[in-house]
Design a protein around this motif. Structure first.
Motif, PDB file in Angstrom:
ATOM      1  N   GLY A 199      47.481  35.032  28.606  1.00  0.00           N
ATOM      2  CA  GLY A 199      46.510  35.166  29.682  1.00  0.00           C
ATOM      3  C   GLY A 199      47.184  35.093  31.038  1.00  0.00           C
ATOM      4  N   GLN A 200      48.434  35.536  31.092  1.00  0.00           N
ATOM      5  CA  GLN A 200      49.162  35.593  32.356  1.00  0.00           C
ATOM      6  C   GLN A 200      49.090  37.008  32.907  1.00  0.00           C
ATOM      7  N   GLY A 201      48.320  37.208  33.989  1.00  0.00           N
ATOM      8  CA  GLY A 201      48.214  38.524  34.593  1.00  0.00           C
ATOM      9  C   GLY A 201      49.502  38.946  35.266  1.00  0.00           C
ATOM     10  N   THR A 202      49.608  40.238  35.490  1.00  0.00           N
ATOM     11  CA  THR A 202      50.821  40.817  36.057  1.00  0.00           C
ATOM     12  C   THR A 202      50.670  41.082  37.556  1.00  0.00           C
ATOM     13  N   ALA A 203      51.788  41.387  38.186  1.00  0.00           N
ATOM     14  CA  ALA A 203      51.775  41.711  39.609  1.00  0.00           C
ATOM     15  C   ALA A 203      51.018  43.019  39.840  1.00  0.00           C
ATOM     16  N   PRO A 204      50.213  43.095  40.900  1.00  0.00           N
ATOM     17  CA  PRO A 204      49.466  44.318  41.202  1.00  0.00           C
ATOM     18  C   PRO A 204      50.388  45.491  41.543  1.00  0.00           C
ATOM     19  N   ALA A 205      49.830  46.685  41.520  1.00  0.00           N
ATOM     20  CA  ALA A 205      50.608  47.898  41.806  1.00  0.00           C
ATOM     21  C   ALA A 205      51.198  47.867  43.216  1.00  0.00           C
ATOM     22  N   GLY A 206      50.508  47.230  44.152  1.00  0.00           N
ATOM     23  CA  GLY A 206      50.999  47.188  45.529  1.00  0.00           C
ATOM     24  C   GLY A 206      51.944  46.040  45.828  1.00  0.00           C
ATOM     25  N   ALA A 207      52.268  45.243  44.812  1.00  0.00           N
ATOM     26  CA  ALA A 207      53.132  44.072  45.018  1.00  0.00           C
ATOM     27  C   ALA A 207      54.593  44.466  44.834  1.00  0.00           C
ATOM     28  N   THR A 208      55.175  45.020  45.870  1.00  0.00           N
ATOM     29  CA  THR A 208      56.570  45.436  45.817  1.00  0.00           C
ATOM     30  C   THR A 208      57.408  44.568  46.758  1.00  0.00           C
ATOM     31  N   LEU A 226      45.976  42.990  45.673  1.00  0.00           N
ATOM     32  CA  LEU A 226      45.243  43.166  44.418  1.00  0.00           C
ATOM     33  C   LEU A 226      44.036  44.069  44.647  1.00  0.00           C
ATOM     34  N   THR A 227      43.769  44.964  43.694  1.00  0.00           N
ATOM     35  CA  THR A 227      42.624  45.865  43.773  1.00  0.00           C
ATOM     36  C   THR A 227      41.817  45.821  42.480  1.00  0.00           C
ATOM     37  N   GLY A 228      40.615  46.350  42.539  1.00  0.00           N
ATOM     38  CA  GLY A 228      39.803  46.472  41.339  1.00  0.00           C
ATOM     39  C   GLY A 228      40.463  47.354  40.295  1.00  0.00           C
ATOM     40  N   GLN A 229      41.209  48.344  40.735  1.00  0.00           N
ATOM     41  CA  GLN A 229      41.915  49.207  39.798  1.00  0.00           C
ATOM     42  C   GLN A 229      42.985  48.433  39.028  1.00  0.00           C
ATOM     43  N   ASP A 230      43.661  47.513  39.709  1.00  0.00           N
ATOM     44  CA  ASP A 230      44.627  46.653  39.015  1.00  0.00           C
ATOM     45  C   ASP A 230      43.947  45.878  37.893  1.00  0.00           C
ATOM     46  N   MET A 231      42.793  45.312  38.204  1.00  0.00           N
ATOM     47  CA  MET A 231      42.092  44.514  37.201  1.00  0.00           C
ATOM     48  C   MET A 231      41.614  45.367  36.035  1.00  0.00           C
ATOM     49  N   ALA A 232      41.126  46.558  36.340  1.00  0.00           N
ATOM     50  CA  ALA A 232      40.597  47.427  35.292  1.00  0.00           C
ATOM     51  C   ALA A 232      41.668  47.856  34.294  1.00  0.00           C
ATOM     52  N   GLY A 233      42.913  47.866  34.722  1.00  0.00           N
ATOM     53  CA  GLY A 233      43.983  48.365  33.857  1.00  0.00           C
ATOM     54  C   GLY A 233      44.715  47.296  33.073  1.00  0.00           C
ATOM     55  N   TRP A 234      44.238  46.045  33.131  1.00  0.00           N
ATOM     56  CA  TRP A 234      44.961  44.958  32.459  1.00  0.00           C
ATOM     57  C   TRP A 234      44.079  44.295  31.419  1.00  0.00           C
ATOM     58  N   GLN A 235      44.691  43.783  30.364  1.00  0.00           N
ATOM     59  CA  GLN A 235      43.967  42.958  29.405  1.00  0.00           C
ATOM     60  C   GLN A 235      44.910  41.965  28.745  1.00  0.00           C
ATOM     61  N   ALA A 236      44.358  40.868  28.268  1.00  0.00           N
ATOM     62  CA  ALA A 236      45.142  39.857  27.573  1.00  0.00           C
ATOM     63  C   ALA A 236      45.675  40.425  26.258  1.00  0.00           C
ATOM     64  N   SER A 237      46.679  39.761  25.710  1.00  0.00           N
ATOM     65  CA  SER A 237      47.330  40.299  24.506  1.00  0.00           C
ATOM     66  C   SER A 237      47.851  39.168  23.631  1.00  0.00           C
ATOM     67  N   TYR A 238      48.175  39.530  22.399  1.00  0.00           N
ATOM     68  CA  TYR A 238      48.801  38.609  21.459  1.00  0.00           C
ATOM     69  C   TYR A 238      50.300  38.870  21.394  1.00  0.00           C
ATOM     70  N   GLU A 239      51.059  37.820  21.142  1.00  0.00           N
ATOM     71  CA  GLU A 239      52.476  38.010  20.881  1.00  0.00           C
ATOM     72  C   GLU A 239      52.990  36.826  20.070  1.00  0.00           C
ATOM     73  N   ASP A 282      34.134  43.622  30.252  1.00  0.00           N
ATOM     74  CA  ASP A 282      33.908  44.759  31.146  1.00  0.00           C
ATOM     75  C   ASP A 282      33.309  44.307  32.468  1.00  0.00           C
ATOM     76  N   ALA A 283      32.338  43.394  32.417  1.00  0.00           N
ATOM     77  CA  ALA A 283      31.703  42.908  33.644  1.00  0.00           C
ATOM     78  C   ALA A 283      32.710  42.206  34.537  1.00  0.00           C
ATOM     79  N   PHE A 284      33.659  41.532  33.933  1.00  0.00           N
ATOM     80  CA  PHE A 284      34.643  40.772  34.708  1.00  0.00           C
ATOM     81  C   PHE A 284      35.723  41.677  35.280  1.00  0.00           C
ATOM     82  N   TYR A 285      36.277  42.561  34.473  1.00  0.00           N
ATOM     83  CA  TYR A 285      37.448  43.336  34.896  1.00  0.00           C
ATOM     84  C   TYR A 285      37.129  44.743  35.390  1.00  0.00           C
ATOM     85  N   ARG A 286      35.943  45.230  35.080  1.00  0.00           N
ATOM     86  CA  ARG A 286      35.586  46.576  35.529  1.00  0.00           C
ATOM     87  C   ARG A 286      34.192  46.635  36.135  1.00  0.00           C
TER      88      ARG A 286
END
Length: 596
Positions: A79-88, A248-261, A216-220
């Motif tokens: 549940g660790q989100g990634t850096a947004p597209a604009g975070a350079t 950070l943008t709404g598009q960043d959030m829409a393109g991410w999801q938690a994962s298993y590893e 969906d309600a949360f991320y999109r």
């Protein structure tokens, strides 16, 4: 017999332990309702967002280890989100920054905790989403007793909130008054957010479909839209002393999801210990175990100077490697197999002497020399904090009450399902409340470096190397253990000491928690302004003056903590015959273990 402040909880039905008594009670209530450990842990997590808002929030981040009863090894839920597209790096450097501020909006990554809970619930939970969210909605709307540290944090920031973060002022000081310790504290906007999300989810048929609708309600949907709308124009004061916009943008959030590893593991004295990968600091605990495996800890007094010195020196070496080599393995080839090898541990072990080291000594692996050089450069450069507020994450109560921290949850149910979770981020003191949502954003990006070519370099789509680090272990007799603690850089230090006391001291869960603790700030801190304190050792006075004097003689820069102020450990275990146990720290008078 070791002294304990409270009994070790034991039973066969279920155990729930966390850093706040209300969350633990809620978890147990879910087990009583017929839910499993996954349902209980999630409900506890959402309640902790409400009752410990200075330590975690819904827009924060969270790694959690889960072990369904049918599995032989745990699974990590990222549940660790990634850096947004604009975070350079170029974008941040262009604003005159040498490092990412510890508060404000530039430090925000994609919020990850919510989706991690939903992913786990969808695949492993059993109760409806309403059962999970209703306790949090209740405490946000009806109120909960304000913790003294929450009251002090808000009171200390009242002027700053009024002048710089008005949405936080309205949320945490309703009517212009800071909450008093013990008085009811409410967050109606947060209650409204979860009520609306639940209504949108329940418009769909079926439990799993409703959980997907909530995601969906949360991320999109409306949550992401509110965040996107706010961040388009918001320009707020941060810890570096300037007013800056986020990326950070709404598009960043829409393109991410938690994962298993898969987690990583190490063997120690017949135990197997599982930790998160190198995007967490968890491997530092495993490296410490590998180094210590060559010493006879059974012959040591676990309250003696030899033990404290040896463990501290091992941790210095492991955490030096954390600074040089850890990062997101999805983006960088991390030499983890080498770092956890016996040959490497033997070489590191040989560096431990009778005197305390005051040097930063990451291992110098062939082909990775630029990483080592960068770690040494970071540790020696003269960084100067720009002031501001909400910078960083403290270790415990003896540090600033204006800094964020973390919470922890351990649950085991009667079927043998296990959860160990460490939610954090989204602290009330480090980012403004998003209008209409009742929750602040996270600031986990402060762990990135603004230097190119490193495993911890700021890069869009990369996870920051987090300090969050839940644990699971299995003993030689088949006992399964879930444990963890808040505390930033200290999490894997306190957990290491705790585990060593179980393995070598024959202590039960509560005895090992109550025993005095220590940690070092020798290495580079993960949180802004990233200080280094060569040779530092903080120790609880219960070790005794003779031990403290001996450690000073060996060259440790000893800082004696106030009594009962180091560590916030909780733990739960399951024996092979089904006997369940749980324990929680008495420190800060908040954590509680419940079970039967």
């Amino acid at each position: 017999m070791e002294f304990t402040t409270r009994p070790e909880i034991a039973g066969t039905f279920g155990v729930a332990t966390s850093t706040h008594w209300i969350a633990s009670a809620v978890g147990m209530s879910l087990l009583e309702k017929g839910g499993n450990a996954f349902d209980a842990a999630a409900a506890m997590g959402f309640v902790l967002h409400v009752v410990e808002p200075h330590l975690n929030g819904p827009l924060g981040d969270m790694p959690l280890l889960i072990k369904p009863s049918c599995d032989t090894v745990p699974t990590m839920v990222c549940g660790q989100g990634t850096a947004p597209a604009g975070a350079t790096i170029a974008q941040y450097r262009a604003q005159g920054l040498r490092r990412i501020p510890g508060s404000g909006l530039l430090a925000t990554v994609i919020p990850g905790a919510f989706d991690a809970w939903m992913l786990m619930l969808r695949d492993h939970g059993s109760l409806p989403l309403r059962d999970i969210l209703e306790p949090a909605i209740h405490y946000a709307r009806a109120g909960h007793p304000t913790l003294p540290r929450v009251a002090a944090t808000i009171a200390g920031l009242a002027g700053f909130f009024r002048e710089e973060w008005p949405t936080s002022y309205d949320t945490w000081l309703p009517g212009g008054a800071a909450p008093q310790p013990g008085a009811l504290m409410k967050n109606p906007a947060l209650a409204d957010t979860w009520t609306r999300l639940l209504a949108e989810a329940e418009a769909k048929p079926g439990r799993e479909t409703q959980i997907e609708a909530a995601r969906d309600a949360f991320y999109r949907g409306f949550v992401a839209e509110a965040i996107d709308r706010y961040l388009r124009d918001a320009c707020v004061m941060d810890a570096a002393g300037g007013r800056r916009k986020g990326v950070l943008t709404g598009q960043d959030m829409a393109g991410w999801q938690a994962s298993y590893e898969a987690p990583i593991s190490a063997r120690y004295k017949g135990w197997t210990v599982w930790k998160g990968g190198p995007w967490t600091q968890g491997p530092a605990l495993l490296q410490s175990l590998q180094i210590l495996d060559g010493f006879d800890l059974d012959a040591m007094d676990l309250r003696g100077a030899d033990f404290v010195h040896l463990v501290t020196e091992a941790m210095k070496l492991a955490f030096a490697d954390r600074e040089a080599y850890y990062g997101d393995p999805d983006h960088t080839d991390i030499p983890m197999s080498t770092l956890l090898s016996e040959k490497y541990a033997e070489a590191r072990r040989a560096l431990i002497g009778d005197a305390a080291s005051v040097e930063q000594r990451p291992g110098r692996l062939a082909g990775f020399e630029t990483w080592t050089d960068a770690a040494l450069r970071h540790a020696t450069e003269d960084y100067v904090s720009g002031g501001g507020t909400g910078a960083g994450e403290p270790t415990m109560a003896h540090l600033s009450q204006r800094r964020g921290d973390t919470v922890h949850i351990d649950v085991i149910d009667r079927w043998g399902n296990m959860v160990s979770a460490t939610p954090s981020g989204g602290w009330l003191q480090s980012s403004p409340v998003v209008p209409g949502l009742g929750m602040p954003l996270n600031t986990r990006a402060q762990m990135f470096w603004l230097d190119e070519g490193l495993p911890g370099s700021l890069t869009p789509g990369r996870r920051p190397r987090t300090t969050l680090s839940p644990s699971m272990a299995r003993g030689p007799d088949g006992t399964e253990l879930a444990f963890g603690t808040p505390g930033g850089d200290q999490q894997d230090q306190w957990q290491l000491i705790y585990l060593l006391r179980l393995v070598h001291g024959g202590m039960n869960l509560q005895q090992a928690i109550d025993a005095p603790l220590f940690h070092t700030g020798h290495f580079q801190e993960s949180f802004y302004p990233r200080p280094v304190r060569p040779g530092h050792l903080m120790i609880e006075p219960a070790f005794g003056e003779a031990v403290i004097t001996d450690l000073r003689r060996r060259g440790h820069a000893v800082e004696v903590a106030e009594p009962w102020t180091v560590g916030r450990l909780t733990a739960a275990s399951r024996n092979s015959d089904g006997l369940l146990r749980a324990a929680a720290t008495p420190r800060l008078m908040q954590a509680y273990a419940i079970g039967r």
